[in-house]
Scaffold this motif. Sequence first.
Motif, PDB file in Angstrom:
ATOM      1  N   UNK A 107      44.702  48.361  47.039  1.00  0.00           N
ATOM      2  CA  UNK A 107      44.314  47.327  48.006  1.00  0.00           C
ATOM      3  C   UNK A 107      44.472  47.835  49.438  1.00  0.00           C
ATOM      4  N   UNK A 108      43.773  47.192  50.368  1.00  0.00           N
ATOM      5  CA  UNK A 108      43.924  47.537  51.784  1.00  0.00           C
ATOM      6  C   UNK A 108      45.392  47.431  52.181  1.00  0.00           C
ATOM      7  N   UNK A 109      45.851  48.406  52.956  1.00  0.00           N
ATOM      8  CA  UNK A 109      47.226  48.398  53.441  1.00  0.00           C
ATOM      9  C   UNK A 109      48.230  48.978  52.471  1.00  0.00           C
ATOM     10  N   UNK A 148      53.317  52.751  49.374  1.00  0.00           N
ATOM     11  CA  UNK A 148      54.044  51.895  50.307  1.00  0.00           C
ATOM     12  C   UNK A 148      53.077  50.911  50.943  1.00  0.00           C
ATOM     13  N   UNK A 149      53.639  49.785  51.392  1.00  0.00           N
ATOM     14  CA  UNK A 149      52.848  48.737  52.032  1.00  0.00           C
ATOM     15  C   UNK A 149      52.873  49.014  53.525  1.00  0.00           C
ATOM     16  N   UNK A 150      51.760  49.526  54.022  1.00  0.00           N
ATOM     17  CA  UNK A 150      51.679  50.118  55.358  1.00  0.00           C
ATOM     18  C   UNK A 150      52.157  49.200  56.483  1.00  0.00           C
ATOM     19  N   UNK A 199      51.042  41.131  47.869  1.00  0.00           N
ATOM     20  CA  UNK A 199      50.520  42.467  48.146  1.00  0.00           C
ATOM     21  C   UNK A 199      51.095  43.478  47.148  1.00  0.00           C
ATOM     22  N   UNK A 200      52.377  43.355  46.822  1.00  0.00           N
ATOM     23  CA  UNK A 200      53.001  44.261  45.856  1.00  0.00           C
ATOM     24  C   UNK A 200      52.400  44.070  44.472  1.00  0.00           C
ATOM     25  N   UNK A 201      52.167  42.823  44.070  1.00  0.00           N
ATOM     26  CA  UNK A 201      51.558  42.559  42.763  1.00  0.00           C
ATOM     27  C   UNK A 201      50.153  43.149  42.693  1.00  0.00           C
ATOM     28  N   UNK A 202      49.387  43.014  43.763  1.00  0.00           N
ATOM     29  CA  UNK A 202      48.039  43.599  43.795  1.00  0.00           C
ATOM     30  C   UNK A 202      48.108  45.118  43.663  1.00  0.00           C
ATOM     31  N   UNK A 203      49.098  45.740  44.298  1.00  0.00           N
ATOM     32  CA  UNK A 203      49.264  47.194  44.209  1.00  0.00           C
ATOM     33  C   UNK A 203      49.589  47.605  42.776  1.00  0.00           C
ATOM     34  N   UNK A 204      50.506  46.887  42.133  1.00  0.00           N
ATOM     35  CA  UNK A 204      50.893  47.235  40.760  1.00  0.00           C
ATOM     36  C   UNK A 204      49.722  47.011  39.807  1.00  0.00           C
ATOM     37  N   UNK A 205      48.966  45.952  40.003  1.00  0.00           N
ATOM     38  CA  UNK A 205      47.783  45.734  39.167  1.00  0.00           C
ATOM     39  C   UNK A 205      46.790  46.894  39.306  1.00  0.00           C
TER      40      UNK A 205
END
Length: 177
Positions: free
Chosen positions: A87-89, A98-100, A114-120
């Motif tokens: 995902x963006x960021x 990392x979440x920018x 945002x973390x859940x979207x990254x893990x997905x």
Amino acid sequence: MSTTIAPSQPAPGTTYPFAIADIAHATARLLGHGWSAKSTSGRWGVTGKVLGPCSTAFTFLVDEDDHLTIAFWYSTDDDFPETPKLPDGVIKCDAGVYLEHAAITDGLNPLAEQAAAAIRAITGLGDDHRKHQSAGPDQPGTNSARGEGVVYGHLPGSSGRGSSPAVADVLFGRLDR
């Protein structure tokens, strides 16, 4: 005239509204059935771990550059996308991602989303993870009794993909798999 500045002494628990472990727990709730979280580093809550229907665990921490980082090692049992569309960021790094632009002022739920979207994206499981739930207990893709007597992962410094040697291959020699 001299001015004396008193040292900052905020009341315990008032400096930050939530801990890193709280983000991990909120993320696991958003990921849904089959996902859980636990606080690591004792009662301090300075890291949290998200576990799910895959062998890879995701550790939430703050790196030396003050980035909210989701650290993980690929497991050879997991069939994650080779190049996930993050995902963006969300930025790939040596530890994981990392979440920018993440900041505590974003709030617990937006950080967890945002973390859940990254893990997905990393796992390729999307909003549901039927891929892992549809298999029986002794079928590949389930999370039954993993870890006992089994070595997962790749050597430090490797990307965990392609031709990098697996830990088990180095310890026990290459097996026909």
